[in-house]
Design an enzyme around this catalytic site. Structure first.
Site, mmCIF file in Angstrom:
data_model
loop_
_atom_site.group_PDB
_atom_site.id
_atom_site.type_symbol
_atom_site.label_atom_id
_atom_site.label_comp_id
_atom_site.label_asym_id
_atom_site.label_seq_id
_atom_site.Cartn_x
_atom_site.Cartn_y
_atom_site.Cartn_z
ATOM 1 N N ARG A 13 5.898 117.360 -26.057
ATOM 2 C CA ARG A 13 5.799 116.235 -27.002
ATOM 3 C C ARG A 13 4.492 115.475 -26.799
ATOM 4 O O ARG A 13 3.565 115.589 -27.580
ATOM 5 C CB ARG A 13 7.020 115.298 -26.826
ATOM 6 C CG ARG A 13 7.226 114.326 -28.010
ATOM 7 C CD ARG A 13 6.334 113.104 -27.997
ATOM 8 N NE ARG A 13 6.542 112.249 -26.829
ATOM 9 C CZ ARG A 13 5.800 111.173 -26.565
ATOM 10 N NH1 ARG A 13 4.814 110.829 -27.386
ATOM 11 N NH2 ARG A 13 6.008 110.457 -25.471
ATOM 12 N N ASP A 14 4.395 114.716 -25.724
ATOM 13 C CA ASP A 14 3.222 113.874 -25.500
ATOM 14 C C ASP A 14 1.960 114.716 -25.340
ATOM 15 O O ASP A 14 0.864 114.286 -25.698
ATOM 16 C CB ASP A 14 3.452 113.007 -24.255
ATOM 17 C CG ASP A 14 2.422 111.907 -24.117
ATOM 18 O OD1 ASP A 14 1.956 111.394 -25.144
ATOM 19 O OD2 ASP A 14 2.073 111.563 -22.973
ATOM 20 N N HIS A 205 4.106 107.083 -15.454
ATOM 21 C CA HIS A 205 3.477 107.995 -16.424
ATOM 22 C C HIS A 205 1.971 107.734 -16.340
ATOM 23 O O HIS A 205 1.472 106.763 -16.904
ATOM 24 C CB HIS A 205 4.022 107.683 -17.823
ATOM 25 C CG HIS A 205 3.489 108.572 -18.907
ATOM 26 N ND1 HIS A 205 4.298 109.385 -19.661
ATOM 27 C CD2 HIS A 205 2.229 108.759 -19.391
ATOM 28 C CE1 HIS A 205 3.567 110.041 -20.557
ATOM 29 N NE2 HIS A 205 2.311 109.671 -20.413
ATOM 30 N N HIS A 207 -2.198 108.738 -16.502
ATOM 31 C CA HIS A 207 -3.265 109.528 -17.107
ATOM 32 C C HIS A 207 -4.396 109.691 -16.098
ATOM 33 O O HIS A 207 -4.606 108.835 -15.242
ATOM 34 C CB HIS A 207 -3.764 108.860 -18.388
ATOM 35 C CG HIS A 207 -2.828 109.028 -19.543
ATOM 36 N ND1 HIS A 207 -3.078 108.512 -20.787
ATOM 37 C CD2 HIS A 207 -1.635 109.654 -19.651
ATOM 38 C CE1 HIS A 207 -2.084 108.814 -21.614
ATOM 39 N NE2 HIS A 207 -1.195 109.507 -20.934
ATOM 40 N N CYS A 238 -3.987 110.031 -25.177
ATOM 41 C CA CYS A 238 -3.541 108.969 -26.076
ATOM 42 C C CYS A 238 -4.582 108.789 -27.165
ATOM 43 O O CYS A 238 -5.722 108.443 -26.873
ATOM 44 C CB CYS A 238 -3.347 107.661 -25.320
ATOM 45 S SG CYS A 238 -2.911 106.296 -26.409
ATOM 46 N N ASN A 247 -2.996 113.728 -19.754
ATOM 47 C CA ASN A 247 -1.911 113.288 -18.900
ATOM 48 C C ASN A 247 -2.089 113.963 -17.554
ATOM 49 O O ASN A 247 -2.744 114.998 -17.445
ATOM 50 C CB ASN A 247 -0.566 113.751 -19.500
ATOM 51 C CG ASN A 247 -0.198 112.983 -20.743
ATOM 52 O OD1 ASN A 247 0.004 111.782 -20.711
ATOM 53 N ND2 ASN A 247 -0.107 113.694 -21.869
#
Length: 297
Positions: A13-14, A205, A207, A238, A247
């Site tokens: 997803r991300d 989470h 980065h 992002c 990520n």
């Protein structure tokens, strides 16, 4: 028996939603099957949003219906509004995710509303999920810095996370959105949040824009955090944070945790095959330091 750490794989997803190439449902399914084979049990499958806005996430509910149904696997879908939630519920998805930020500027740029309005938007989602006995995970962006407003006070992060928990989110993932944080600053956020919330409901989470993700995860481990989001091959980033591509790579998180003696349930050989496969599918070089070292041997 060694202590275990939960890795939530967000690559499908991300990760994929921020890649330029749109994969077919079959390609996305193969990616998830590879992740399952590697021992990953918590996987974010896709997002229930209009394909007009995120074509990479089109047909996420169709994809969900093709997934294995093993009881020890935990698949979820991101549902930014009630319409998205209803789509997820229609395919019997047991867990959905909602998102907001600790920064007013970022929330307005990202989802076109204030933080308060974002809570109003997904209050209906959380209520509907409760009625269907579905779990809800909450995401909070900008746990340290915002690309528009600069430094974010730890108290702001705490207040948003606490509100999500009080509304019914079983787990809250704090996102270090633009990768500028260093361990000292991450520590202050955790200190603030842990005064109000148990470590068992908090996730990190991170980065890796400035190469600090693994250092920040190490710091988080020292403060009792045992849940981390990661994306295979460092996929994604992002779109609202300039330069924030990447990520933290699942492979790099695995390496850190395994070297520290934590149990992850990951089969490293299958993980590396999954990493190579998705990199080849996307025709891009992996952003994982561990993966690149592994294949260079």
């Amino acid at each position: 028996m060694s202590e275990s750490v939960k890795i939530v794989e967000v690559g499908p997803r991300d990760g994929l939603q921020n890649e330029k190439q749109n994969l077919t449902v079959a390609q996305r399914l193969a990616f998830i099957q590879d992740l399952v084979a590697a021992g990953l049990k918590y996987i974010e499958v896709g997002s229930c949003v209009s394909p007009k806005w995120l074509p990479q996430m089109a047909q996420s509910t169709d994809l969900f219906q093709l997934l294995p149904t093993d009881t020890d696997l935990h698949f979820s879908l991101l549902t930014p509004n009630l319409k998205g939630f209803e789509a997820a519920a229609a395919v019997n998805c047991p867990e959905v995710a909602v998102f907001t930020a600790a920064s007013e500027s970022f929330t307005r740029k990202n989802i076109n509303c204030s933080i308060a309005e974002s809570f109003e938007k997904f209050a209906d989602v959380i209520q509907a999920a409760k009625m269907k006995n579905m779990r809800v995970r909450g995401y909070v962006s900008c746990m340290v810095d915002c690309p528009y407003a600069g430094a974010i006070a730890p108290e702001q992060v705490r207040d948003v996370a606490k509100r999500l928990y009080d509304m019914g989110c079983y787990e809250i993932s704090l996102g270090e959105t633009i990768g500028t944080a260093t361990p000292d600053r991450v520590a202050k956020v955790w200190d603030c949040c842990l005064a109000e919330l148990d470590a068992a409901v908090l996730a990190g989470h991170f980065h890796n824009t400035y190469g600090m993700a693994i250092a920040n995860i190490y710091q988080s481990l020292q403060q009792g955090i045992r849940i981390f989001d990661a994306s295979l091959a460092g996929l994604g980033g992002c779109p609202y944070a300039k330069g924030a591509s990447g990520n933290v790579a699942t492979e790099d998180v695995y390496y850190l945790l395994s070297q520290l003696g934590y149990e992850t349930g990951i089969d490293v050989e299958h993980l590396m095959l999954a990493s190579r496969n998705i990199s080849q599918t996307l025709q891009r070089k992996s952003l994982s330091s561990y993966a690149n070292a592994y294949w260079a041997q």
